[in-house]
Design an enzyme around this catalytic site. Structure first.
Site, PDB file in Angstrom:
ATOM      1  N   SER A  28       0.824  -1.200   0.000  1.00  0.00           N
ATOM      2  CA  SER A  28       0.000   0.000   0.000  1.00  0.00           C
ATOM      3  C   SER A  28       0.864   1.258   0.000  1.00  0.00           C
ATOM      4  O   SER A  28       2.077   1.215   0.229  1.00  0.00           O
ATOM      5  CB  SER A  28      -0.926   0.006   1.215  1.00  0.00           C
ATOM      6  N   LYS A  33       8.329   1.560   0.550  1.00  0.00           N
ATOM      7  CA  LYS A  33       8.996   0.788  -0.504  1.00  0.00           C
ATOM      8  C   LYS A  33      10.231   1.511  -1.034  1.00  0.00           C
ATOM      9  O   LYS A  33      11.315   0.914  -1.157  1.00  0.00           O
ATOM     10  CB  LYS A  33       7.997   0.521  -1.642  1.00  0.00           C
ATOM     11  N   PRO A 108       4.323   1.524  -7.702  1.00  0.00           N
ATOM     12  CA  PRO A 108       3.467   2.423  -6.933  1.00  0.00           C
ATOM     13  C   PRO A 108       2.567   1.670  -5.955  1.00  0.00           C
ATOM     14  O   PRO A 108       2.121   0.560  -6.219  1.00  0.00           O
ATOM     15  CB  PRO A 108       2.623   3.118  -8.009  1.00  0.00           C
ATOM     16  N   GLY A 109       2.266   2.317  -4.833  1.00  0.00           N
ATOM     17  CA  GLY A 109       1.351   1.733  -3.863  1.00  0.00           C
ATOM     18  C   GLY A 109      -0.067   2.247  -3.997  1.00  0.00           C
ATOM     19  O   GLY A 109      -1.015   1.579  -3.610  1.00  0.00           O
ATOM     20  N   ILE A 163       8.757  -1.299  12.039  1.00  0.00           N
ATOM     21  CA  ILE A 163       8.586  -2.031  13.291  1.00  0.00           C
ATOM     22  C   ILE A 163       9.036  -1.179  14.472  1.00  0.00           C
ATOM     23  O   ILE A 163       8.578  -1.382  15.615  1.00  0.00           O
ATOM     24  CB  ILE A 163       9.366  -3.374  13.237  1.00  0.00           C
ATOM     25  N   SER A 536     -27.336  -8.430 -43.459  1.00  0.00           N
ATOM     26  CA  SER A 536     -26.238  -8.125 -42.523  1.00  0.00           C
ATOM     27  C   SER A 536     -26.433  -6.742 -41.909  1.00  0.00           C
ATOM     28  O   SER A 536     -25.677  -5.811 -42.211  1.00  0.00           O
ATOM     29  CB  SER A 536     -24.874  -8.232 -43.209  1.00  0.00           C
TER      30      SER A 536
END
Length: 638
Positions: A28, A33, A108-109, A163, A536
Site C-alpha cells: 500500500s 517501498k 506504486p502503492g 517495526i 447483414s
C-alpha cells in the site's frame, strides 16, 4: 533504468556466475517501498559519492526524515513524486553483492497506479510485500498479493516495515504474519518469508537488529542472496513469435524475433502454429554470425529450408508440442481502464508480436480481494480482477499462462484511445483444444493462379427487398461470361441449410454473418470470386468479416433503398407480414439497419434498373482485379 543498470551490462559474465534475481517491492501507499530500496542501495555501496552528497542535500530540502538521510529520494526521481510523497511510476534499479546481482522494480502503492504494479510484477521472480506495522493488512496489500500470484510470482517476502514505530513489538509482528498467512493460503505461493524491519534505520536489512532479539530468521539481503527461485522441471517446448520477416534481398529470407521458450538447433523441424506449415531449420543467424542452436531469450533470425508464408505474429513451434490455436478462450483480467468493462465491446488484443481484434463476450465473475470469493458481475471497474471469456476475430496461438508466461500473457488495448485497458492471462481454450491446421501444399495463391484470377469477396448489403440478390445474380452471370470463376452465397439458401438452427434476434444474426464470413473465406481460399448477398444489418458484423480478408480482397457494396421503397416492392410479402405482427424482429420494421459508412461501391436502388447497376459493379470489379494483377506482376519483377 539507472546508469548503473546499463553499466552493469559490461559485467555480464559476473552476473551469470552469481545469478540474477529480479524482484519488486509492492504494497500500500506510504509503506516505505522507496525507502527500503534506497537503504539497500546504500548498504550495498551502490550509491556513488556524488550521489550521496546530492542525496544529503535533497534530504535537507525536500526530505521527510528530519536530519537523517531520506533514502526514498534515491528512487523517487520524478518531481511529481517528491511533491506528493508517492511513487507514480515503475522505477528500476540495479545493485549487486559478492553473492548475487539484483534488478529491483519499485512499484506504486496508490490504487490509482495498480496498472504500474502489474507491469513491474510481470518480469519479477520474487515480490517484497511491505506492510506498515501500525496498519496491518490493507486492501491494496491484498490486491498486490493477488496480482503477484496471478502473474506467476511464487516467492514472497512479507516485510513488516516500520517495526520501530510499534516499539519492536513481537506480538504485533506475529499477528500481522498470522493474518497474511490466513489470507494468502489460496494464492499458491511457494515461500513466504516474514521479516520485521525498519527501512529508515536499517534494522534487519543487512545485519540482524539488536532491537528484535526475538527474531531468529534471515536478514532481508541475506534472504535475497540465497533464495532459489529457479523453476522446477524441464524447460518448455520451443516457441518463437515472428517479429519481422527479414528479406534484405532476393537471396535471403528469414524470420526474426526472440525465442520465447525452449531450444532450437539447425536441422530441427518446426511448425507455423497458425497455418500448420512445416519445415526444417537451415540456419540460425545472429548479428555476430550463425549459431548451431539457440535458447529462450536469444534474438535470432531463423532461415528455413522451405518457403513458408509466416507473417509478423505467426509462432513457430516444436512440431510435437504445439500451442493451442483458438478464437475463444477464458482468461483472468486485471482491468486497468477508468471506463468500465462491459461484455460485447471490441478491443485490440496483443499477444506476443501479434495484435488482433477481440471481444470480451462474457464476464463470469470477479474476485473479491477481501475474501477471495468469486462473485458474479455484469461489468468490471478499475483495478477489478475477473474471469472472462474472450473471442478473437482470427485464431491465435497461445499456451495457458501457468505453463508459459511468455506465450500466455496478453493485453487488451482500447481501439479508440490506444491505451492499455487490461492485462490478461490465458487459461484455456473453449471448444476443441487439440485441433491444428494441416499445412497443405496447394494454397490459396496456387488455386487462384490456375484460375488466372485473384480471390475476391463481393459483399452486397441493404434492406430486405432492396435488390441485393437480384443484382448479385446479374453480376455473377456477367463475370461468368467473362471467364471468371464465381460462387454466390445467398441469405435464404444458407438459412435453409448451414444456418437453419439460427433465429433472427441480434445475437443469432451476428452468428449467421460470422458463419457466412467463414464460408466466404474458405471459398476465397479456393481461388473464387465470392458474391455474398445478405441483409447483414449490423455494421460491426460486416467489419468483423472484412477484417478476415486482405484490404484488396473485400468489396462492400451498399444497395441503397429506403424502407418505403422496399415495402412498395415487397417481392416476398415480408413487409406486409411484419406490419401485421406475423414476423418479429424484421429489419426495417422493428429492427434497425446500420448502413455502411464507406462502402467501396454505393448503388442507388431507386435509380437505374438492376442490369445497369450490375454492369457498374462488374466494371469496377474488373478494374480492381486488373489493378491487383498489375501490382502483383510489378512486385514479382522487383
Amino acid at each position: 533504468m539507472t546508469t548503473a543498470l546499463f553499466a552493469a551490462n559490461s559485467s555480464a559474465a559476473n552476473i551469470a556466475t552469481r545469478g540474477l534475481l529480479r524482484f519488486l517491492t509492492c504494497g500500500s501507499v506510504d509503506d516505505g517501498k522507496s525507502t527500503l530500496i534506497g537503504r539497500l542501495l546504500y548498504e550495498t555501496s551502490a550509491v556513488l559519492d556524488d550521489q550521496l552528497v546530492a542525496l544529503t542535500d535533497d534530504s535537507r530540502r525536500v526530505g521527510t526524515t528530519g536530519d537523517d538521510i531520506d533514502f526514498a529520494l534515491l528512487v523517487d526521481g520524478l518531481e511529481a513524486e517528491r511533491e506528493q510523497g508517492i511513487t507514480i511510476d515503475v522505477a528500476y534499479r540495479y545493485f549487486a553483492t559478492s553473492r548475487r546481482s539484483f534488478i529491483v522494480a519499485d512499484t506504486p502503492g496508490h490504487e490509482q497506479y495498480t496498472r504500474n504494479m502489474a507491469t513491474g510484477a510481470s518480469n519479477a521472480d520474487l515480490a517484497i510485500l511491505l506492510i506498515d506495522a501500525r496498519k496491518g493488512l490493507l486492501t491494496q496489500t491484498r490486491r498486490h498479493s493477488i496480482i503477484a500470484s496471478l502473474l506467476g510470482i511464487r516467492h514472497v517476502v512479507l516485510a513488516v516495515n516500520k517495526i520501530d514505530l510499534v516499539g519492536f513489538d513481537q506480538a504485533t509482528f506475529d499477528a500481522i504474519v498470522a493474518d497474511y498467512h490466513a489470507f494468502a493460503k489460496e494464492l499458491g505461493f511457494s515461500t513466504i518469508e516474514a521479516i520485521p524491519l525498519s527501512a529508515r534505520f536499517g534494522d534487519n536489512i543487512v545485519t540482524p537488529s539488536a532491537s528484535t532479539p526475538w527474531y531468529s530468521g534471515p536478514t532481508l539481503l541475506g534472504h535475497l542472496e540465497t533464495i532459489d527461485v529457479s523453476e522446477s522441471g524441464d524447460e518448455g517446448p520451443f516457441r518463437f513469435p515472428v517479429q519481422w520477416v527479414n528479406r534484405p534481398n532476393l537471396d535471403f529470407r528469414g524470420f526474426s524475433g526472440t525465442v520465447a521458450d525452449g531450444r532450437i538447433k539447425v536441422g530441427d523441424t518446426v511448425v507455423a502454429a497458425g497455418s500448420g506449415k512445416r519445415s526444417t531449420v537451415a540456419r540460425i543467424v545472429t548479428f555476430d554470425g550463425d549459431l548451431p542452436q539457440a535458447q529462450a531469450g536469444d534474438a535470432i533470425t531463423l532461415v528455413l529450408a522451405d518457403e513458408i508464408d509466416a507473417p509478423r505474429g505467426e509462432v513457430f513451434t516444436d512440431a510435437r508440442h504445439r500451442p493451442v490455436v483458438a478464437t475463444r478462450f477464458t482468461a483472468r483480467l486485471v482491468w486497468m481502464a477508468d471506463e468500465m468493462l462491459l461484455p460485447g465491446r471490441s478491443y485490440n488484443l496483443k499477444i506476443g508480436t501479434r495484435t488482433v481484434p477481440a471481444t470480451v463476450r462474457v464476464i463470469r465473475h470477479y474476485l473479491d480481494i477481501e475474501t477471495l470469493v468469486q462473485k458474479p458481475v455484469v461489468s468490471l471497474g478499475l483495478n477489478a480482477i475477473g474471469l472472462v471469456e474472450i473471442e478473437t476475430l482470427v485464431p491465435i496461438a497461445f499456451d495457458p499462462y501457468v505453463e508459459n508466461h511468455q506465450t500466455g500473457a496478453f493485453i487488451l488495448i482500447d481501439r479508440f484511445t490506444h491505451a492499455t485497458a487490461a492485462a490478461g492471462m490465458a487459461i484455456e481454450a473453449l471448444g476443441a483444444t487439440n485441433v491444428h491446421r494441416h499445412g497443405f501444399d496447394v494454397d490459396r495463391a496456387a488455386r487462384a493462379d490456375i484460375k488466372h484470377q485473384r480471390p475476391l469477396v463481393l459483399w452486397f448489403t441493404g434492406l430486405p427487398g432492396s435488390g441485393k440478390s437480384t443484382i448479385a445474380n446479374l453480376v455473377e452471370a456477367k463475370l461468368h461470361a467473362l471467364g471468371r470463376h464465381t460462387m454466390t452465397l445467398d441469405g435464404d439458401a444458407l438459412r435453409q441449410g448451414l444456418n437453419a438452427d439460427l433465429g433472427f434476434d441480434a445475437s443469432a444474426r451476428t452468428e449467421n454473418i460470422r458463419r457466412v464470413g467463414e464460408v466466404a473465406r474458405l471459398m476465397a481460399d479456393a481461388g473464387l470470386i465470392v458474391l455474398c448477398a445478405f441483409v447483414s444489418p449490423f455494421r460491426a458484423d460486416r467489419d468483423r468479416v472484412r477484417e478476415r480478408f486482405a484490404s484488396d480482397e473485400f468489396v462492400e457494396i451498399f444497395v441503397d433503398a429506403s424502407a418505403e421503397l422496399c415495402a412498395e416492392r415487397d417481392p416476398k410479402g415480408l413487409y406486409a407480414q411484419a406490419k401485421e405482427g406475423k414476423i418479429l424482429a424484421f429489419t426495417g420494421i422493428g429492427q434497425q439497419y446500420e448502413p455502411p459508412l464507406r462502402p467501396e461501391i454505393h448503388l442507388d436502388a431507386a435509380g437505374p434498373d438492376p442490369e445497369a447497376l450490375a454492369a457498374r459493379v462488374v466494371a469496377q470489379v474488373e478494374a480492381l482485379i486488373t489493378h491487383a494483377e498489375q501490382s502483383a506482376e510489378s512486385s514479382a519483377e522487383l
